[in-house]
Enzyme design. Structure first.
Site, PDB file in Angstrom:
ATOM      1  N   ARG A  54       0.861  -1.180   0.000  1.00 47.26           N
ATOM      2  CA  ARG A  54       0.000   0.000   0.000  1.00 47.26           C
ATOM      3  C   ARG A  54       0.899   1.232   0.000  1.00 47.26           C
ATOM      4  NH1 ARG A  54       2.512   1.717   3.688  1.00 47.26           N
ATOM      5  NH2 ARG A  54       1.036   3.426   3.737  1.00 47.26           N
ATOM      6  N   ALA A  56       0.762   5.230  -2.094  1.00 50.51           N
ATOM      7  CA  ALA A  56       0.538   5.608  -3.497  1.00 50.51           C
ATOM      8  C   ALA A  56       1.696   5.243  -4.439  1.00 50.51           C
ATOM      9  CB  ALA A  56       0.218   7.101  -3.572  1.00 50.51           C
ATOM     10  N   ARG A  96      -7.468  -0.160  -6.714  1.00 49.38           N
ATOM     11  CA  ARG A  96      -7.770   0.888  -5.719  1.00 49.38           C
ATOM     12  C   ARG A  96      -8.028   2.198  -6.477  1.00 49.38           C
ATOM     13  NH1 ARG A  96      -4.209   1.198  -0.390  1.00 49.38           N
ATOM     14  NH2 ARG A  96      -6.112   2.164   0.377  1.00 49.38           N
ATOM     15  N   GLN A 205      -1.711   2.083   9.961  1.00 51.58           N
ATOM     16  CA  GLN A 205      -0.434   2.231   9.245  1.00 51.58           C
ATOM     17  C   GLN A 205       0.607   2.930  10.113  1.00 51.58           C
ATOM     18  OE1 GLN A 205      -3.439   2.862   7.911  1.00 51.58           O
ATOM     19  NE2 GLN A 205      -3.486   2.527   5.711  1.00 51.58           N
ATOM     20  N   ASP A 246      -2.088  11.116  -1.826  1.00 49.01           N
ATOM     21  CA  ASP A 246      -2.498  10.104  -2.802  1.00 49.01           C
ATOM     22  C   ASP A 246      -2.940  10.728  -4.111  1.00 49.01           C
ATOM     23  OD1 ASP A 246      -2.883   8.771  -0.017  1.00 49.01           O
ATOM     24  OD2 ASP A 246      -2.703   7.163  -1.502  1.00 49.01           O
ATOM     25  N   LYS A 257      -4.571  10.013   3.487  1.00 49.63           N
ATOM     26  CA  LYS A 257      -5.216   9.109   4.444  1.00 49.63           C
ATOM     27  C   LYS A 257      -6.242   9.818   5.326  1.00 49.63           C
ATOM     28  CE  LYS A 257      -4.878   5.618   4.651  1.00 49.63           C
ATOM     29  NZ  LYS A 257      -5.899   4.798   3.935  1.00 49.63           N
TER      30      LYS A 257
HETATM   31  O1  MRU Z   1      -4.401   3.192   2.378  1.00 47.65           O
HETATM   32  P1  MRU Z   1      -2.934   3.411   2.219  1.00 47.65           P
HETATM   33  O2  MRU Z   1      -2.110   2.812   3.309  1.00 47.65           O
HETATM   34  O3  MRU Z   1      -2.455   3.000   0.837  1.00 47.65           O
HETATM   35  O4  MRU Z   1      -2.756   4.968   2.309  1.00 47.65           O
HETATM   36  C1  MRU Z   1      -1.479   5.531   2.184  1.00 47.65           C
HETATM   37  C2  MRU Z   1      -1.479   6.994   2.376  1.00 47.65           C
HETATM   38  O5  MRU Z   1      -2.480   7.622   2.560  1.00 47.65           O
HETATM   39  C3  MRU Z   1      -0.160   7.688   2.247  1.00 47.65           C
HETATM   40  O6  MRU Z   1      -0.117   8.824   3.058  1.00 47.65           O
HETATM   41  C4  MRU Z   1       0.038   8.114   0.790  1.00 47.65           C
HETATM   42  O7  MRU Z   1      -0.161   7.034  -0.074  1.00 47.65           O
HETATM   43  C5  MRU Z   1       1.381   8.669   0.562  1.00 47.65           C
HETATM   44  S1  MRU Z   1       2.591   7.386   0.648  1.00 47.65           S
HETATM   45  C6  MRU Z   1       4.056   7.905   0.218  1.00 47.65           C
END
Ligand code: MRU
Length: 358
Positions: A54, A56, A96, A205, A246, A257
């Site tokens: 997971r 982005a 996703r 996370q 993202d 997030k």
């Molecule tokens: O649901 P996730 O764990 O994929 O969400 C990740 C995030 O929201 C991160 O902050 C975002 O992808 C930036 S990662 C470098």
């Protein structure tokens, strides 16, 4: 600083070896370190959907390798392979919805396919493109880390208290991390006293991944409940909230997030600076504002259960896993192309017309 950052790289979660994609299963961290192997586009799409991987940039890199696996299978099956490949594009695109990096990587793979010359080795060309996507994310991380440190230093040269949300480190990218890359680099430069890590309900996370990454490197990290963030901003001498993204739209709105928006509102109220760190593959100039960003809604069981054990009353749930922070709550967006302070449409357009800095 680049060499010091490279020397500090420890965690790796994506490994492409001999035509197989190996992923560190992020669902099991930090208790177990288990690697899973994928040899099909459908398998990779499943890994993204189930959050084996997971973050982005990480999912965009995996989608690119997923297409290499798709090409390998379809090409050897022969006739009409390019048409058959559409099913793999579709499957990966549906894995996703919110992080635009995923679609950016799939488009890059599609464009590479279109540019294929008759004499080229199809598989080698597509594999080289996926590796280039992976490598360029790693480079972007290093550039952003340096720019972010300069920005922190511009506002204060002493060791500071920072707060971050979700996981934006080596686990979420192809290299050093976005927001966590800036934080790790700032620590190496003596600019970090303490990092507060929001636990990031419901998937945790922050608790499971960010705390693990930072502790593993000896960065002083304190885990807090998401709901403690405003209180910590009032009492904890926090100078920066630093988060990833993202999808960033043409006017500088940022999807990240769930919980990021309330951090930005609270940061503005408490005079805490708010930094977003993301590569330009996260910027979606086709969307004028954050209102147009598709927000992923995940299974309510993520709220009702922890580790498969029910913890909540038997009620209806709502589980949007991203939110949108309006541009006017953001002090700076740090990308590998440069920094945009107080983002707006004009500044975002100017940024995107610039070349990458590395
Ligand atoms: O649901 P996730 O764990 O994929 O969400 C990740 C995030 O929201 C991160 O902050 C975002 O992808 C930036 S990662 C470098």
């Amino acid at each position: 600083m680049r060499e010091r950052l490279l020397a500090a790289e420890k965690v790796k979660a994506i490994d492409w070896q001999d035509g197989v994609l190996h992923l560190l299963d992020q669902r099991l961290l930090p208790l177990e370190e288990v690697w899973l192997a994928y040899d099909s586009a459908a398998g990779v799409a499943g890994a993204i959907r189930q959050m084996v991987v997971r973050g982005a940039p990480a999912i965009s890199i995996c989608a690119a390798y997923g297409m290499v696996l798709g090409v390998k299978a379809r090409f050897s099956a022969g006739q009409d392979w390019q048409q058959a490949l559409e099913a793999d594009f579709q499957l990966l695109a549906e894995s996703r919805p919110t992080a635009v990096n995923l679609f950016w990587a799939l488009n890059r793979m599609r464009e590479r396919l279109k540019r294929l010359k008759p004499e080229e080795d199809v598989l080698a060309a597509l594999e080289a493109e996926a590796v280039a996507i992976h490598e360029s994310d790693r480079e972007a991380n290093l550039t952003m880390a340096q720019l972010g440190v300069e920005l922190i230093r511009k506002h204060g040269n002493s060791a500071q208290t920072l707060l971050t949300h979700c996981n934006t480190g080596a686990l979420a990218t192809g290299g050093f991390g976005t927001a966590l890359g800036v934080i790790r680099a700032a620590y190496l430069e003596g600019l970090v006293d303490r990092v507060y890590a929001d636990e990031t309900r419901p998937w945790l996370q922050g608790a499971r991944l960010t705390a693990w990454e930072l502790a593993g490197e000896g960065v002083p990290v304190t885990l807090n409940a998401d709901a403690a963030a405003a209180h910590l901003m009032k009492t904890g001498n926090i100078s920066w909230v630093i988060v990833g993204a993202d999808r960033i739209t043409a006017n500088g709105d940022v999807a990240n997030k769930i919980g990021t928006y309330q951090l930005a509102v609270n940061a503005m109220h408490h005079g805490v600076r708010f930094m977003v760190v993301a590569p330009s593959s996260t910027i979606d100039m086709a969307l004028t504002s954050g209102e147009d960003i598709p927000i992923e809604e995940r299974d309510g069981r993520e709220l009702l259960e922890i580790g498969g054990k029910r913890i909540a009353a038997e009620v209806e749930t709502v589980n949007p896993v991203f939110d949108v922070t309006p541009a006017d709550l953001i002090d700076a967006i740090v990308t590998e192309r440069g920094i945009v302070e107080r983002p707006n449409a004009e500044k975002m357009a100017a940024l995107m017309s610039r070349k990458r800095l590395h």
